[in-house]
Structure formats: C-alpha cells, structure tokens
Design a protein around this motif. Structure first.
Motif, PDB file in Angstrom:
ATOM      1  N   ILE A  18      44.093  41.093  27.380  1.00 13.42           N
ATOM      2  CA  ILE A  18      43.050  41.762  28.161  1.00 13.42           C
ATOM      3  C   ILE A  18      42.025  40.747  28.648  1.00 13.42           C
ATOM      4  O   ILE A  18      41.545  40.813  29.789  1.00 13.42           O
ATOM      5  CB  ILE A  18      42.384  42.874  27.330  1.00 13.42           C
ATOM      6  N   SER A  19      41.693  39.757  27.796  1.00 15.19           N
ATOM      7  CA  SER A  19      40.731  38.717  28.196  1.00 15.19           C
ATOM      8  C   SER A  19      41.251  37.924  29.376  1.00 15.19           C
ATOM      9  O   SER A  19      40.497  37.574  30.303  1.00 15.19           O
ATOM     10  CB  SER A  19      40.457  37.777  27.017  1.00 15.19           C
ATOM     11  N   ILE A  20      42.570  37.642  29.379  1.00 13.03           N
ATOM     12  CA  ILE A  20      43.165  36.893  30.483  1.00 13.03           C
ATOM     13  C   ILE A  20      43.053  37.688  31.786  1.00 13.03           C
ATOM     14  O   ILE A  20      42.674  37.148  32.831  1.00 13.03           O
ATOM     15  CB  ILE A  20      44.635  36.551  30.167  1.00 13.03           C
ATOM     16  N   THR A  21      43.368  38.983  31.734  1.00 10.83           N
ATOM     17  CA  THR A  21      43.315  39.797  32.952  1.00 10.83           C
ATOM     18  C   THR A  21      41.883  39.953  33.461  1.00 10.83           C
ATOM     19  O   THR A  21      41.644  39.974  34.671  1.00 10.83           O
ATOM     20  CB  THR A  21      43.920  41.190  32.682  1.00 10.83           C
ATOM     21  N   ARG A  22      40.918  40.023  32.549  1.00  7.33           N
ATOM     22  CA  ARG A  22      39.524  40.130  32.976  1.00  7.33           C
ATOM     23  C   ARG A  22      39.060  38.837  33.635  1.00  7.33           C
ATOM     24  O   ARG A  22      38.290  38.853  34.605  1.00  7.33           O
ATOM     25  CB  ARG A  22      38.636  40.461  31.782  1.00  7.33           C
ATOM     26  N   ALA A  23      39.517  37.704  33.110  1.00  8.78           N
ATOM     27  CA  ALA A  23      39.140  36.423  33.709  1.00  8.78           C
ATOM     28  C   ALA A  23      39.704  36.287  35.114  1.00  8.78           C
ATOM     29  O   ALA A  23      39.036  35.806  36.032  1.00  8.78           O
ATOM     30  CB  ALA A  23      39.616  35.271  32.827  1.00  8.78           C
ATOM     31  N   THR A  24      40.958  36.733  35.321  1.00  8.42           N
ATOM     32  CA  THR A  24      41.552  36.646  36.663  1.00  8.42           C
ATOM     33  C   THR A  24      40.827  37.575  37.631  1.00  8.42           C
ATOM     34  O   THR A  24      40.676  37.260  38.820  1.00  8.42           O
ATOM     35  CB  THR A  24      43.046  36.997  36.612  1.00  8.42           C
ATOM     36  N   ALA A  25      40.380  38.736  37.130  1.00  4.24           N
ATOM     37  CA  ALA A  25      39.670  39.681  37.995  1.00  4.24           C
ATOM     38  C   ALA A  25      38.360  39.075  38.509  1.00  4.24           C
ATOM     39  O   ALA A  25      37.949  39.326  39.637  1.00  4.24           O
ATOM     40  CB  ALA A  25      39.392  40.975  37.226  1.00  4.24           C
ATOM     41  N   LEU A  26      37.705  38.258  37.680  1.00  2.00           N
ATOM     42  CA  LEU A  26      36.467  37.624  38.108  1.00  2.00           C
ATOM     43  C   LEU A  26      36.699  36.659  39.265  1.00  2.00           C
ATOM     44  O   LEU A  26      35.754  36.338  40.012  1.00  2.00           O
ATOM     45  CB  LEU A  26      35.830  36.868  36.931  1.00  2.00           C
ATOM     46  N   MET A  27      37.947  36.186  39.423  1.00  4.18           N
ATOM     47  CA  MET A  27      38.276  35.287  40.528  1.00  4.18           C
ATOM     48  C   MET A  27      38.870  36.038  41.715  1.00  4.18           C
ATOM     49  O   MET A  27      39.404  35.433  42.646  1.00  4.18           O
ATOM     50  CB  MET A  27      39.247  34.205  40.048  1.00  4.18           C
ATOM     51  N   GLY A  28      38.789  37.378  41.667  1.00  2.00           N
ATOM     52  CA  GLY A  28      39.277  38.178  42.793  1.00  2.00           C
ATOM     53  C   GLY A  28      40.771  38.355  42.813  1.00  2.00           C
ATOM     54  O   GLY A  28      41.344  38.645  43.871  1.00  2.00           O
ATOM     55  N   CYS A  29      41.413  38.210  41.664  1.00  4.34           N
ATOM     56  CA  CYS A  29      42.870  38.337  41.592  1.00  4.34           C
ATOM     57  C   CYS A  29      43.211  39.529  40.705  1.00  4.34           C
ATOM     58  O   CYS A  29      42.748  39.617  39.560  1.00  4.34           O
ATOM     59  CB  CYS A  29      43.472  37.050  41.032  1.00  4.34           C
ATOM     60  N   HIS A  30      44.037  40.464  41.242  1.00  2.00           N
ATOM     61  CA  HIS A  30      44.461  41.623  40.464  1.00  2.00           C
ATOM     62  C   HIS A  30      45.561  41.210  39.495  1.00  2.00           C
ATOM     63  O   HIS A  30      46.459  40.448  39.854  1.00  2.00           O
ATOM     64  CB  HIS A  30      44.973  42.748  41.372  1.00  2.00           C
ATOM     65  N   SER A  31      45.480  41.727  38.262  1.00  2.00           N
ATOM     66  CA  SER A  31      46.465  41.381  37.242  1.00  2.00           C
ATOM     67  C   SER A  31      47.244  42.597  36.806  1.00  2.00           C
ATOM     68  O   SER A  31      46.715  43.720  36.773  1.00  2.00           O
ATOM     69  CB  SER A  31      45.777  40.756  36.023  1.00  2.00           C
ATOM     70  N   THR A  32      48.503  42.356  36.452  1.00  2.00           N
ATOM     71  CA  THR A  32      49.375  43.397  35.925  1.00  2.00           C
ATOM     72  C   THR A  32      50.091  42.851  34.701  1.00  2.00           C
ATOM     73  O   THR A  32      50.597  41.721  34.721  1.00  2.00           O
ATOM     74  CB  THR A  32      50.423  43.826  36.960  1.00  2.00           C
ATOM     75  N   ILE A  33      50.094  43.634  33.620  1.00  2.00           N
ATOM     76  CA  ILE A  33      50.863  43.274  32.430  1.00  2.00           C
ATOM     77  C   ILE A  33      52.152  44.071  32.466  1.00  2.00           C
ATOM     78  O   ILE A  33      52.140  45.306  32.409  1.00  2.00           O
ATOM     79  CB  ILE A  33      50.086  43.577  31.142  1.00  2.00           C
ATOM     80  N   SER A  34      53.267  43.360  32.562  1.00  2.00           N
ATOM     81  CA  SER A  34      54.567  44.035  32.603  1.00  2.00           C
ATOM     82  C   SER A  34      55.306  43.797  31.293  1.00  2.00           C
ATOM     83  O   SER A  34      54.909  42.966  30.475  1.00  2.00           O
ATOM     84  CB  SER A  34      55.398  43.522  33.778  1.00  2.00           C
ATOM     85  N   GLY A  35      56.402  44.540  31.117  1.00  2.00           N
ATOM     86  CA  GLY A  35      57.199  44.397  29.903  1.00  2.00           C
ATOM     87  C   GLY A  35      56.683  45.232  28.763  1.00  2.00           C
ATOM     88  O   GLY A  35      56.933  44.918  27.590  1.00  2.00           O
TER      89      GLY A  35
END
Length: 355
Positions: A274-291
């Motif tokens: 979750i921390s990784i996805t929040r960090a990417t969101a701060l850079m304007g990049c949408h994240s998806t966790i698959s699997g």
C-alpha cells in the motif's frame, strides 16, 4: 697490645660448639709500675644477630648492584655516584656526571615541563616515583628505564639522598612496539579486506535488488513489476526507489505490481504494498495490484487490512487491460489471429474500431 696500644673492632670468633659468633670488643692493655703491659682486659658485646642482619643487607645490596642500574642523587637532584651498570647503560664515565644535575639525562621538552619542575621537590617531600621513564644517553639516543626513585632519610627523618634503581627495558619496548606495529598492520589489512568484501556485497546487493525489482515498461506510459518472494521492509524500500525512479524517467501514468508470485501476504507485506502505491500516486501515476488470489483476498479481509482506494485485480491480464483503457487504448482480437490477443493489437484513440 704489648706496647700499650688500645684496640677496638668487630671480631668473628668460634664457639665451643663450632658455631661462629660476632663480638664488638675492646682490648685494653694494663701496664705495670714500669709501664710494661702486664695484663690485657677484653670487654665484648655479642653482636651476632645485628652483624648477620648487616651482612644479609650487604649481600642484598651487592646483588642489586650486580643486577640493576643504580644511581644516587642529592635531594636536589645532583649526582653523587652511580654503579657500573648505570654507567654502561648511559654511556658515561662516573667523572663525567658526578656533581651534575639529573636533567642531563632528560629530553629538553621534559626539562622545561611543569611536571619535571615538581619532580625533585615531590621526592624530597616523600613521594615515590616508579614507572617507565624515557631518558637520553651520552650519544643523545633514547633509553627506556623501568625505574624507582626512593629517598633515604636519617634517624631524624631528614632526606639524605635519593637512590634510583632501574632496569634497561629498551630492547623489550622495541620488541613490543614492533609487535604492536605488526598487529596494527595486520588489523589494517583485515579492515581493508573487510571493506572490500563489504563493497562487493553492496554491489551484489544492488545487482540483486535490480534483478529482484525488474520494473519493465510494457507500453508507452505503462510499467509492470512482477514480484516473487517475500516483501520485507528493506525490499519494499528498494522496490519503491526503483519504481519512482522509473516513473520519473519514463513519465509513466500507469503502474502494475503483480504479486501472484508472493506466497504469503500478512499485515506487514500488505502495508508495504500500500505504501508503494501511495508513493506512485503522489507522482501522478495510477497503481494496480494484480495477482490477488482467493486465499490472499481472504487473508487481507481476516486481518482487517484497509486497502483504501488501492486498485486490485485477480490477474495480470485484467490489470493490463484496465491500464490500456485508462491510457485510451483498446484491446481486441486481430482477424488474422482469432485464437488470441496479439501484442500488437493495441492502438491509441481516435482509431476506434481498428484492431
């Protein structure tokens, strides 16, 4: 005695039982009327115990004199006498040093020091100085002496002289110094080797981190990271750094992290993801966790982990399809390949309907 001469001395005499006895004796001639010695009177005191003690002390002093370097000073530090051992160690003749001050054996820097100015007064006051002293011989070379300065007082407690008993330990000190230098050299070599090994390990860790975090651009604006194994705190930081760097370089708007290769997801791992996805969101990049498998989904629910607004999918294909749609792309089946989706089947809008 026959001539009337008075004689007084210490005499060693033999007892009836064969043992020796020491006498402090006076032989007194007694003359007749004509002045000739008629009788001799001997007055004696048994001093055997005292004499034996004196002889033992003399033997001890002689032994010290043979084994040690000995020098005597006035209470002010002027040289009275020195034995052969001391003279040999320092390279002087007695006539060269007698009457001179102790400072001739001391380095100039020490002669001018405050400690040395207090040295002789403290001896006169009763202090005993013992330890390792660096002195200078006649040639100006350093000599290391293990020494004791001991004052000698009379019956009234007045200091008569100061006696220094010393051993020349220069060779031992040089040997110890050489051993310490060798140990320091070996320690430095070991430290250098350890630093080189640490540098190699750091480089290996960096390479392994890059291998274990293969952030791959699979389309313009889309990054994919398949994760295999356990995601601990350190690896989470490595992943985050690698992903954020790649997002900045590639100007990516979509990021997929696939955890189908992660065997277990607990609270710690979920929080790392979750921390990784929040960090990417701060850079304007949408994240998806698959699997997200059914077992992992049940674990997350049972642990009460709040994934918040994090986008999740069951398969990597679902994640890629969703990312393409958000990037304005369409995915379909080419007429010449009806059994599957070709890697070249995605196109940007407005070429809608073209597959």
């Amino acid at each position: 005695l026959q001539q009337g001469e008075f004689i007084e001395a210490q005499y060693k005499r033999l007892r009836k039982d064969g043992r020796y006895v020491w006498l402090q004796a006076s032989y007194v001639p007694i003359p007749d009327e004509e002045g000739r010695t008629e009788t001799v009177i001997k007055i004696a005191t048994d001093i055997t115990a005292r004499k034996n003690a004196d002889l033992e002390g003399e033997a001890r002093i002689a032994a010290i004199d043979r084994a040690m370097a000995v020098i005597e000073f006035t209470p002010e530090g002027k040289i009275l006498t020195a034995n052969k051992n001391f003279l040999d160690v320092m390279g002087y003749e007695l006539s060269e040093i007698q009457g001179k001050h102790h400072r001739i054996f001391v380095k100039e820097t020490e002669r001018e020091s405050e400690d040395y100015s207090k040295f002789w007064p403290s001896l006169a006051e009763g202090s005993i100085h013992r330890g390792l002293f660096e002195r200078v011989n006649k040639s100006g070379k350093p000599v290391d002496l293990e020494a004791t300065y001991q004052r000698v007082v009379d019956e009234a407690g007045v200091v008569q002289k100061v006696v220094k008993f010393a051993y020349d330990v220069s060779a031992q000190k040089q040997r110890i110094t050489a051993q310490l230098d060798e140990q320091a050299k070996q320690l430095q070599e070991a430290l250098d080797a350890a630093n080189q090994a640490a540098a190699r390990r750091e480089e290996m860790d960096r390479v392994l981190a890059e291998v274990s975090t293969p952030v791959t651009p699979i389309w313009d604006g889309l990054l994919l990271l398949p994760v295999v194994g356990i995601v601990d705190s350190r690896r989470s930081q490595d992943i985050m750094q690698a992903v954020l760097t790649k997002i900045e370089v590639m100007k990516s708007r979509e990021f997929i992290i696939d955890i189908s290769g992660v065997p277990i997801v607990d609270t710690a791992i979920a929080n790392h993801l979750i921390s990784i996805t929040r960090a990417t969101a701060l850079m304007g990049c949408h994240s998806t966790i698959s699997g997200i498998s059914p077992a992992i989904a049940q674990t997350i629910v049972s642990l009460g982990i709040d994934v918040g607004t994090v986008r999740t999918t069951a398969t990597m294909m679902d994640a890629i399809t969703g990312a393409f749609e958000r990037l304005g792309l369409q995915v379909g089946v080419r007429p010449d390949n009806p059994n599957g989706v070709s890697a070249g089947t995605a196109r940007r809008e407005p070429a809608a309907g073209v597959y």
